[in-house]
Design an enzyme around this catalytic site. Sequence first.
Site, mmCIF file in Angstrom:
data_model
loop_
_atom_site.group_PDB
_atom_site.id
_atom_site.type_symbol
_atom_site.label_atom_id
_atom_site.label_comp_id
_atom_site.label_asym_id
_atom_site.label_seq_id
_atom_site.Cartn_x
_atom_site.Cartn_y
_atom_site.Cartn_z
ATOM 1 N N GLY A 1 52.154 5.244 20.211
ATOM 2 C CA GLY A 1 51.907 3.892 19.972
ATOM 3 C C GLY A 1 51.452 3.215 19.087
ATOM 4 N N SER A 2 50.384 2.035 18.556
ATOM 5 C CA SER A 2 50.021 1.536 18.003
ATOM 6 C C SER A 2 49.300 1.930 16.624
ATOM 7 C CB SER A 2 49.153 0.450 17.532
ATOM 8 O OG SER A 2 48.083 0.831 18.979
ATOM 9 N N LYS B 1 46.528 1.610 15.470
ATOM 10 C CA LYS B 1 45.395 1.058 16.484
ATOM 11 C C LYS B 1 44.234 1.552 17.290
ATOM 12 C CE LYS B 1 42.405 -3.070 18.017
ATOM 13 N NZ LYS B 1 41.891 -4.397 18.669
ATOM 14 N N VAL B 2 45.256 2.111 18.736
ATOM 15 C CA VAL B 2 44.576 3.162 19.664
ATOM 16 C C VAL B 2 44.937 4.376 19.259
ATOM 17 C CG1 VAL B 2 45.700 2.822 21.332
ATOM 18 C CG2 VAL B 2 45.943 0.985 20.903
ATOM 19 N N GLY B 3 45.715 5.051 18.392
ATOM 20 C CA GLY B 3 45.406 5.755 17.718
ATOM 21 C C GLY B 3 44.942 6.140 17.403
ATOM 22 N N GLU C 1 52.359 10.018 17.136
ATOM 23 C CA GLU C 1 53.319 9.306 16.275
ATOM 24 C C GLU C 1 53.098 7.401 17.044
ATOM 25 O OE1 GLU C 1 55.719 10.485 15.130
ATOM 26 O OE2 GLU C 1 55.427 12.383 16.017
#
Length: 488
Positions: A234-235, A237-239, A256
């Site tokens: 995902g993004s 930011k969330v990662g 990833e």
Amino acid sequence: MSYSAAFKDLAYQYIDGRWRPGTGSWDIVDFNPYDGEKLASITVAGVDEVDEAYRAAERAQAAWGSTNPYTRRLVFERALRIIDDHEDELASVIMAECGGTALKAGFELHLAREFLRDAIQIALRPEGRILPSPDDTRENRLYRLPVGVVGVISPFNFPFLLSLKSVAPALALGNAVVLKPHQNTPVCGGGLLAKVLEDAGLPPGVLNVLVTDIAEIGDALIEHPVPKVLSFTGSDKVGRHVATVAASHFKRVVLELGGNSALVVLDDADVDYAVDAAVFSRFIHQGQVCMAANRVLVDRSVLDEFTEKFVARVKSLKVGDPSDPATHIGPLINSGQAEAITSLVEQTVADGATALVRGRTVGTLVEPSVLTDLPEDSPVLRQEIFGPVALIIPFSGEEEALRIANATPYGLSGAVHTKDVERGVRFAQRVETGMIHVNDGTVHDEAIVPFGGEKHSGLGRLNGDAMVDAFTTTKWISVQHGRSAFPF
């Protein structure tokens, strides 16, 4: 069940082999992003169900992990046949929920098959070792063992593939899995994969699917004590948040994340071919691809020719109903994403960029835009654009191209075009990215080749032998064949 009835039969939580409604406080409503048709409504899973799913996985893993790997791989052989036998039904579900074209759905299912074929091999790939010891009578054995339970969080753009990509090898290596698909694609990314594997003979509890959101469960999916490894796509930011929380609980992560790929056209490139590669690399699945060519860097000596041909090709792309075989660009995943991309284009033009193509937005359909003359400090140059917007950036010579290509916090994919292959390889070696392709597009994924990024584009690698590293642990067992001498 018929796979074509997926939105009726699979719009549930899948825990310990049972399809059941969630007990959360609200419903995720699953819409077709093209026409707004309501596909399904799913009551989200709550914190208690997160615990139930992980505990079910923990119970089931012991028997599954001790199953002969030759037996485990039969599940994936059967899953492969199921996808072959139901390809049209599966493709129609992917097109309806993701807004992808038939080309995209076919591409996703093709890659899913490739990863299942590799999962069949991965089941047999863990190898032990015997290492020498300074003690003549001691033997050192190293074993590759399943980590136990793996948590997988997958995205909306290629949901069936990108769920399967972590789930299948983790299972093949003897782990159990709890999967949380993206809330925009809960069926393709969750229930559909679970049903294929259930029909293929995967035992109950080995794979569990939770349709939920952080608004309901907070960080329970990451903090729970059962999972030892978390695989997130995902993004960035969330990662970053996933990695931070996981690290505080001593969990390993494979991340990833996003990209800001550069496709570089050097002065000796085959311009027509480079145009083909750039158009596909930027606009496949509406540009909602982490490897997409956000930035197209073109040597000034071929800039006019390339730009003229690129713009003409982009103007010829058909935008509309993804079920129409003639459509190249379908809808973005939701109206919020369409509005964000539209605002991004408007702001970038207001900041001084020139729009060679300025697409309209109608609902979730966003026509392609091509921007150039961007100021060097334009924020759009350094961010991921998850939509049909191409940036053409001129340069003079390889050193300037390299500087521009590396001027981003991301480093996932890329491409360079030149008639001199070794020149291309030398250039590619200097680009700060996990993957780069000479005389090709930026969007590639092959089951046996390590996949991953540098900088903010992720941590770790997937695919091939990297899957063994990601989803197993090494255990040292020494054997004393004589007697040790102890100092006290």
